[in-house]
Design an enzyme around this catalytic site. Structure first.
Site, mmCIF file in Angstrom:
data_model
loop_
_atom_site.group_PDB
_atom_site.id
_atom_site.type_symbol
_atom_site.label_atom_id
_atom_site.label_comp_id
_atom_site.label_asym_id
_atom_site.label_seq_id
_atom_site.Cartn_x
_atom_site.Cartn_y
_atom_site.Cartn_z
ATOM 1 N N HIS A 121 -32.270 -4.800 19.125
ATOM 2 C CA HIS A 121 -31.473 -3.512 19.415
ATOM 3 C C HIS A 121 -30.264 -3.813 20.132
ATOM 4 O O HIS A 121 -30.146 -4.724 21.020
ATOM 5 C CB HIS A 121 -32.487 -2.481 20.231
ATOM 6 C CG HIS A 121 -32.248 -1.388 20.332
ATOM 7 N ND1 HIS A 121 -31.230 -0.885 21.284
ATOM 8 C CD2 HIS A 121 -32.679 -0.194 19.831
ATOM 9 C CE1 HIS A 121 -31.164 0.430 21.428
ATOM 10 N NE2 HIS A 121 -31.894 1.043 20.456
ATOM 11 N N ASP A 198 -38.531 -7.448 25.284
ATOM 12 C CA ASP A 198 -38.323 -6.161 24.940
ATOM 13 C C ASP A 198 -39.609 -5.382 24.368
ATOM 14 O O ASP A 198 -39.764 -5.411 23.190
ATOM 15 C CB ASP A 198 -37.065 -5.763 23.905
ATOM 16 C CG ASP A 198 -36.733 -4.332 23.850
ATOM 17 O OD1 ASP A 198 -37.573 -3.578 24.109
ATOM 18 O OD2 ASP A 198 -35.786 -4.001 22.918
ATOM 19 N N GLN A 201 -41.035 -0.860 21.682
ATOM 20 C CA GLN A 201 -41.622 -0.656 20.449
ATOM 21 C C GLN A 201 -43.054 -1.182 20.488
ATOM 22 O O GLN A 201 -43.877 -0.650 19.376
ATOM 23 C CB GLN A 201 -40.880 -1.143 19.008
ATOM 24 C CG GLN A 201 -39.575 -0.518 19.150
ATOM 25 C CD GLN A 201 -39.561 1.090 18.857
ATOM 26 O OE1 GLN A 201 -40.606 1.593 18.297
ATOM 27 N NE2 GLN A 201 -38.514 1.824 19.172
ATOM 28 N N LYS A 224 -40.965 6.502 24.832
ATOM 29 C CA LYS A 224 -41.631 6.257 23.586
ATOM 30 C C LYS A 224 -43.316 5.974 23.863
ATOM 31 O O LYS A 224 -44.129 5.849 22.792
ATOM 32 C CB LYS A 224 -41.035 4.861 23.233
ATOM 33 C CG LYS A 224 -39.667 4.855 22.905
ATOM 34 C CD LYS A 224 -39.011 3.786 22.443
ATOM 35 C CE LYS A 224 -37.474 3.614 22.267
ATOM 36 N NZ LYS A 224 -37.018 4.646 21.408
ATOM 37 N N CYS A 360 -29.344 1.452 15.950
ATOM 38 C CA CYS A 360 -28.801 0.852 16.989
ATOM 39 C C CYS A 360 -29.251 -0.706 16.616
ATOM 40 O O CYS A 360 -29.688 -1.490 17.633
ATOM 41 C CB CYS A 360 -29.316 1.041 18.362
ATOM 42 S SG CYS A 360 -28.959 2.884 18.869
#
Length: 402
Positions: A121, A198, A201, A224, A360
Site C-alpha cells: 500500500h 502492516d 488487512q 477496518k 493505493c
C-alpha cells in the site's frame, strides 16, 4: 458463532437502502461497518465519563484513564503482545508506519537499505521514500510469485550487510493474498534485520499472535476491525521502542521540561504526545472485544467460505479475470474491457458497494500492467445471498457493455 442474521441486526447501516435497493456492502477492506455496541460505547463515554486522561486527579479523569488503559490491555491480549507498554495508540496504520519511518528511520544513514515488496500500500511506500529523500537510504523491492505473494527465493537475495529493516504487508489490500510472514521474519532475523508487518488487512480476519510471529513492529487500524476511524495501533518490541526517539513532541510524552532540556516519559507514553482520542481508543477496545466474543476463528472460517464461493461464481463468468489467488476476504478482478469505474457505478445503482481503482497500490498495478481493478471484500456480516446479488449485478453490467 451466532447466526449471521443475528449478527447483521447489530449493524444499523445494513438496513439502509441505496437508490431504493437494499444495501449490499462489499467494501470492507476500505472500512468495516460498526456494531451498535461500538456506537453505543462512543455515546456512553461522551455522555458519562468524558474527561482528559492521565492528567486529572478528579473522578472523571480517573475513570476515563482506566477505561483507556483497559483498552490498551485488550489490544495487547488481542494481538498476543508481551506487555501493554508495547502498544502505542496512533491515528491508524498509516501513522504507525510513519512513526517507525521517522523514529527508527532516524538511526539509518545514507546507503542503508529497507526492503519492501511490490504489493505494498502507498502507506508502506511513501514514508520510506520520504526517508530516502532526507537521509539517502536505499529501497530494495521484493518481487511476487505466480500466486501474488512475495517470492521468498528472490526475497532472500535482497539482503546485504547494509539491510536495516523489512517492511511488509501481511495481506495484500488488492489481491487478498496472505504473505508468508513467518518465513519472511525468520529469513530477516537470520540476517539480524527487524521486520515491520502492516497488519491492516489481516488483523480483522485472522488470529494475530505476535509472540509466535516474532514481528518487531506490527501496525493496524481500528476502522477496518469494526472500530472507529482515526484510531490505530503500533506494536513494537520494548527494546526497539526504548532506543527510538519520540515521533511527536508535546504534552504527556515528557517527564520534565525546561528551556534547556526535556526528559521523556516511559513507554508507551513517550510516543503518545498530546490528548489522545481516548473515546475512539475505548471504542476500539470494545470492537476487539466484540470480535473476540464471536471468535476470530469463526469469523475467518465464514469469510474464507464466502471468498471461495465468490471465486467460484466469478470464475463461471467467461470474461472475468481474477488477479492473484485470494485467500483472505478480498478479491480483485476485471470484467472484459469494462473500465472498473464504469462497473462500480452500475453496481452502485443496484445498491452494491464495492471499490474500484488502484486501491493505493499503483506500483502493484504497474506490475500487473493494468490501471486498476474492481475489488469485493468481505466481513463477518456478509452472506451468500449478498454474493448472489453481487454476481447478478456483474452479469447485468457485462450484458450492458456487450
Amino acid at each position: 458463532m451466532p447466526e449471521i442474521n443475528e449478527i447483521r441486526k447489530e449493524f444499523p447501516i445494513l438496513g439502509e437502502k441505496v437508490y431504493g435497493k437494499q444495501l449490499v456492502y462489499l467494501d470492507n477492506a476500505a472500512t468495516t461497518q460498526k456494531p451498535e455496541c461500538v456506537i453505543d460505547t462512543i455515546s456512553e463515554v461522551y455522555r458519562t465519563i468524558n474527561s482528559n486522561v492521565h492528567r486529572g486527579v478528579h473522578h472523571l479523569s480517573g475513570v476515563a484513564t482506566e477505561r483507556m488503559e483497559e483498552a490498551r490491555r485488550i489490544v495487547q491480549k488481542f494481538v498476543g503482545a508481551r506487555h501493554s507498554r508495547e502498544i502505542i495508540f496512533t491515528r491508524g496504520t498509516t501513522e504507525s508506519i510513519n512513526l517507525v519511518a521517522a523514529s527508527f528511520g532516524s538511526t539509518l544513514r545514507a546507503g542503508d537499505e529497507v526492503i519492501l515488496s511490490t504489493l505494498e500500500h502507498h502507506s508502506n511506500i511513501v514514508p520510506w521514500q520520504l526517508l530516502r529523500e532526507r537521509t539517502g537510504i536505499e529501497l530494495r523491492i521484493a518481487p511476487l510469485n505466480g500466486n501474488g505473494s512475495i517470492d521468498l527465493e528472490a526475497f532472500k537475495e535482497l539482503f546485504t550487510s547494509r539491510t536495516r529493516l523489512c517492511s511488509i504487508a501481511h495481506v495484500s489490500n488488492v489481491l487478498g493474498v496472505t504473505n508468508p510472514v513467518e518465513e519472511i521474519i525468520g529469513i530477516a532475523h537470520g540476517h539480524g534485520v527487524p521486520v515491520l508487518v502492516d497488519g491492516a488487512q489481516s488483523t480483522p480476519h485472522t488470529r494475530i499472535d505476535l509472540a509466535a510471529l516474532d514481528a518487531d513492529f506490527f501496525a493496524f487500524s481500528g476502522h477496518k476491525a469494526y472500530g472507529p476511524t482515526g484510531v490505530g495501533v503500533l506494536y513494537g518490541k520494548e527494546e526497539l521502542l526504548e532506543m527510538m526517539p519520540p515521533y511527536h513532541g508535546g504534552g504527556e510524552m515528557i517527564k520534565n521540561v525546561t528551556f534547556e532540556k526535556t526528559t521523556f516519559n516511559e513507554l508507551p507514553f513517550k510516543f503518545e504526545a498530546g490528548t489522545p482520542d481516548y473515546v475512539g481508543i475505548i471504542a476500539l477496545g470494545r470492537a476487539l472485544q466484540w470480535i473476540s466474543d464471536i471468535g476470530i476463528e469463526n469469523i475467518a472460517e465464514h469469510e474464507r467460505a464466502l471468498t471461495r464461493y465468490t471465486l467460484e461464481q466469478l470464475k463461471a463468468i467467461p470474461s472475468i479475470r481474477i488477479f492473484g489467488k485470494p485467500d483472505n476476504a478480498a478479491i480483485s478482478f476485471l470484467a472484459g474491457n469494462i473500465h472498473p469505474a464504469d462497473l462500480g457505478t452500475i453496481l452502485d445503482r443496484l445498491g452494491i458497494a464495492i471499490r474500484t481503482g488502484h486501491h493505493c497500490a499503483q506500483p502493484l498495478m504497474d506490475y500487473l500492467g493494468i490501471p486498476g481493478t474492481v475489488r469485493a471484500s468481505f466481513a463477518v456480516y456478509n452472506t451468500k445471498e449478498e454474493v448472489d446479488i453481487f454476481i447478478k449485478g456483474v452479469e447485468r453490467a457485462i450484458k450492458m457493455f456487450a
